[in-house]
Scaffold this motif. Structure first.
Motif, PDB file in Angstrom:
ATOM      1  N   ALA A  25       0.830  -1.204   0.000  1.00  0.00           N
ATOM      2  CA  ALA A  25       0.000   0.000   0.000  1.00  0.00           C
ATOM      3  C   ALA A  25       0.867   1.258   0.000  1.00  0.00           C
ATOM      4  CB  ALA A  25      -0.933  -0.009   1.211  1.00  0.00           C
ATOM      5  N   VAL A  26       1.964   1.243   0.724  1.00  0.00           N
ATOM      6  CA  VAL A  26       2.868   2.403   0.737  1.00  0.00           C
ATOM      7  C   VAL A  26       3.491   2.595  -0.652  1.00  0.00           C
ATOM      8  CG1 VAL A  26       5.059   3.257   1.657  1.00  0.00           C
ATOM      9  CG2 VAL A  26       3.332   2.347   3.207  1.00  0.00           C
ATOM     10  N   ILE A  27       3.891   1.505  -1.289  1.00  0.00           N
ATOM     11  CA  ILE A  27       4.473   1.613  -2.640  1.00  0.00           C
ATOM     12  C   ILE A  27       3.455   2.188  -3.618  1.00  0.00           C
ATOM     13  CG2 ILE A  27       5.315   0.248  -4.591  1.00  0.00           C
ATOM     14  CD1 ILE A  27       6.629  -1.609  -2.471  1.00  0.00           C
ATOM     15  N   PHE A  28       2.221   1.697  -3.562  1.00  0.00           N
ATOM     16  CA  PHE A  28       1.194   2.193  -4.477  1.00  0.00           C
ATOM     17  C   PHE A  28       0.816   3.634  -4.166  1.00  0.00           C
ATOM     18  CE2 PHE A  28      -0.011  -2.470  -4.817  1.00  0.00           C
ATOM     19  CZ  PHE A  28       0.737  -2.643  -5.964  1.00  0.00           C
ATOM     20  N   ALA A  29       0.906   4.046  -2.906  1.00  0.00           N
ATOM     21  CA  ALA A  29       0.640   5.441  -2.561  1.00  0.00           C
ATOM     22  C   ALA A  29       1.717   6.348  -3.156  1.00  0.00           C
ATOM     23  CB  ALA A  29       0.573   5.606  -1.046  1.00  0.00           C
ATOM     24  N   ILE A  30       2.960   5.891  -3.146  1.00  0.00           N
ATOM     25  CA  ILE A  30       4.045   6.676  -3.748  1.00  0.00           C
ATOM     26  C   ILE A  30       3.845   6.780  -5.256  1.00  0.00           C
ATOM     27  CG2 ILE A  30       6.534   6.682  -4.204  1.00  0.00           C
ATOM     28  CD1 ILE A  30       6.869   5.436  -1.382  1.00  0.00           C
ATOM     29  N   VAL A  31       3.436   5.672  -5.889  1.00  0.00           N
ATOM     30  CA  VAL A  31       3.159   5.699  -7.331  1.00  0.00           C
ATOM     31  C   VAL A  31       2.021   6.676  -7.633  1.00  0.00           C
ATOM     32  CG1 VAL A  31       2.319   4.321  -9.276  1.00  0.00           C
ATOM     33  CG2 VAL A  31       4.060   3.393  -7.758  1.00  0.00           C
ATOM     34  N   ALA A  32       1.005   6.705  -6.775  1.00  0.00           N
ATOM     35  CA  ALA A  32      -0.105   7.639  -6.973  1.00  0.00           C
ATOM     36  C   ALA A  32       0.370   9.083  -6.864  1.00  0.00           C
ATOM     37  CB  ALA A  32      -1.208   7.368  -5.951  1.00  0.00           C
ATOM     38  N   ALA A  33       1.268   9.368  -5.934  1.00  0.00           N
ATOM     39  CA  ALA A  33       1.786  10.730  -5.793  1.00  0.00           C
ATOM     40  C   ALA A  33       2.586  11.141  -7.026  1.00  0.00           C
ATOM     41  CB  ALA A  33       2.660  10.842  -4.547  1.00  0.00           C
ATOM     42  N   VAL A  34       3.409  10.241  -7.533  1.00  0.00           N
ATOM     43  CA  VAL A  34       4.182  10.552  -8.737  1.00  0.00           C
ATOM     44  C   VAL A  34       3.248  10.763  -9.926  1.00  0.00           C
ATOM     45  CG1 VAL A  34       5.867   9.597 -10.367  1.00  0.00           C
ATOM     46  CG2 VAL A  34       6.252   9.388  -7.912  1.00  0.00           C
ATOM     47  N   ALA A  35       2.201   9.964 -10.015  1.00  0.00           N
ATOM     48  CA  ALA A  35       1.245  10.116 -11.107  1.00  0.00           C
ATOM     49  C   ALA A  35       0.503  11.446 -11.021  1.00  0.00           C
ATOM     50  CB  ALA A  35       0.246   8.964 -11.094  1.00  0.00           C
ATOM     51  N   ILE A  36       0.183  11.879  -9.820  1.00  0.00           N
ATOM     52  CA  ILE A  36      -0.477  13.174  -9.660  1.00  0.00           C
ATOM     53  C   ILE A  36       0.459  14.294 -10.081  1.00  0.00           C
ATOM     54  CG2 ILE A  36      -1.376  14.803  -7.936  1.00  0.00           C
ATOM     55  CD1 ILE A  36      -2.548  12.367  -6.480  1.00  0.00           C
ATOM     56  N   VAL A  37       1.723  14.197  -9.711  1.00  0.00           N
ATOM     57  CA  VAL A  37       2.690  15.230 -10.094  1.00  0.00           C
ATOM     58  C   VAL A  37       2.822  15.291 -11.612  1.00  0.00           C
ATOM     59  CG1 VAL A  37       5.132  15.863 -10.008  1.00  0.00           C
ATOM     60  CG2 VAL A  37       3.956  15.168  -7.926  1.00  0.00           C
ATOM     61  N   ARG A  38       2.832  14.150 -12.267  1.00  0.00           N
ATOM     62  CA  ARG A  38       2.962  14.107 -13.724  1.00  0.00           C
ATOM     63  C   ARG A  38       1.666  14.473 -14.431  1.00  0.00           C
ATOM     64  NH1 ARG A  38       7.169  11.282 -16.185  1.00  0.00           N
ATOM     65  NH2 ARG A  38       5.710  10.704 -17.816  1.00  0.00           N
ATOM     66  N   GLY A  39       0.561  14.496 -13.722  1.00  0.00           N
ATOM     67  CA  GLY A  39      -0.720  14.833 -14.332  1.00  0.00           C
ATOM     68  C   GLY A  39      -1.352  13.668 -15.058  1.00  0.00           C
TER      69      GLY A  39
END
Length: 129
Positions: A25-39
């Motif tokens: 869950a922590v790994i997927f949360a980090i991926v979600a944050a990177v995806a939000i930054v990239r738009g």
């Protein structure tokens, strides 16, 4: 009715599953944050969807009254969504654009009444065999 021995054996299995789920869950949360930054909305949605699976796995540790994995998973998503949104706002305010997202101008639409008339031949062309 479960015995104390069976509950202990189940807890020995469920708690490691809970910690693995929290790590995922922590790994997927980090991926979600990177995806939000990239738009990238699709990637962010997929990462949050997989985060749900990790959070459900971390909930398995609650069988042994171990709530730490679930709390870590939920806190990670909340923190990463906030961090991703703040960084995205900073990037948007700075006006930094990615090179691969260059906006191309589309051709302007011209009404049919204003299109230039092209000269065409009025005589039919004979087919040769």
């Amino acid at each position: 009715m479960t015995t104390l021995r069976m509950a202990s054996d189940l807890a020995a299995v469920m708690v490691p599953i809970g910690y693995v789920g929290a790590a995922l869950a922590v790994i997927f949360a980090i991926v979600a944050a990177v995806a939000i930054v990239r738009g990238s909305g699709g990637l962010a949605g997929g990462a949050v969807g997989l985060w749900i699976v990790g959070a459900l796995m971390s909930f398995a540790a609650s069988f042994a009254r171990e709530w730490t994995p679930l709390i870590v998973a939920c806190a990670a998503l909340a923190a990463m969504l906030i961090v991703g949104s703040v960084v995205r706002a900073i990037v948007n305010a700075a006006g930094v654009e990615r090179a691969d997202r260059a906006v191309e101008e589309l051709p302007k639409a011209v009404p049919a009444s204003k299109t230039p008339v092209t000269a065409t031949s009025k005589t039919p062309v004979a087919a040769t065999s």
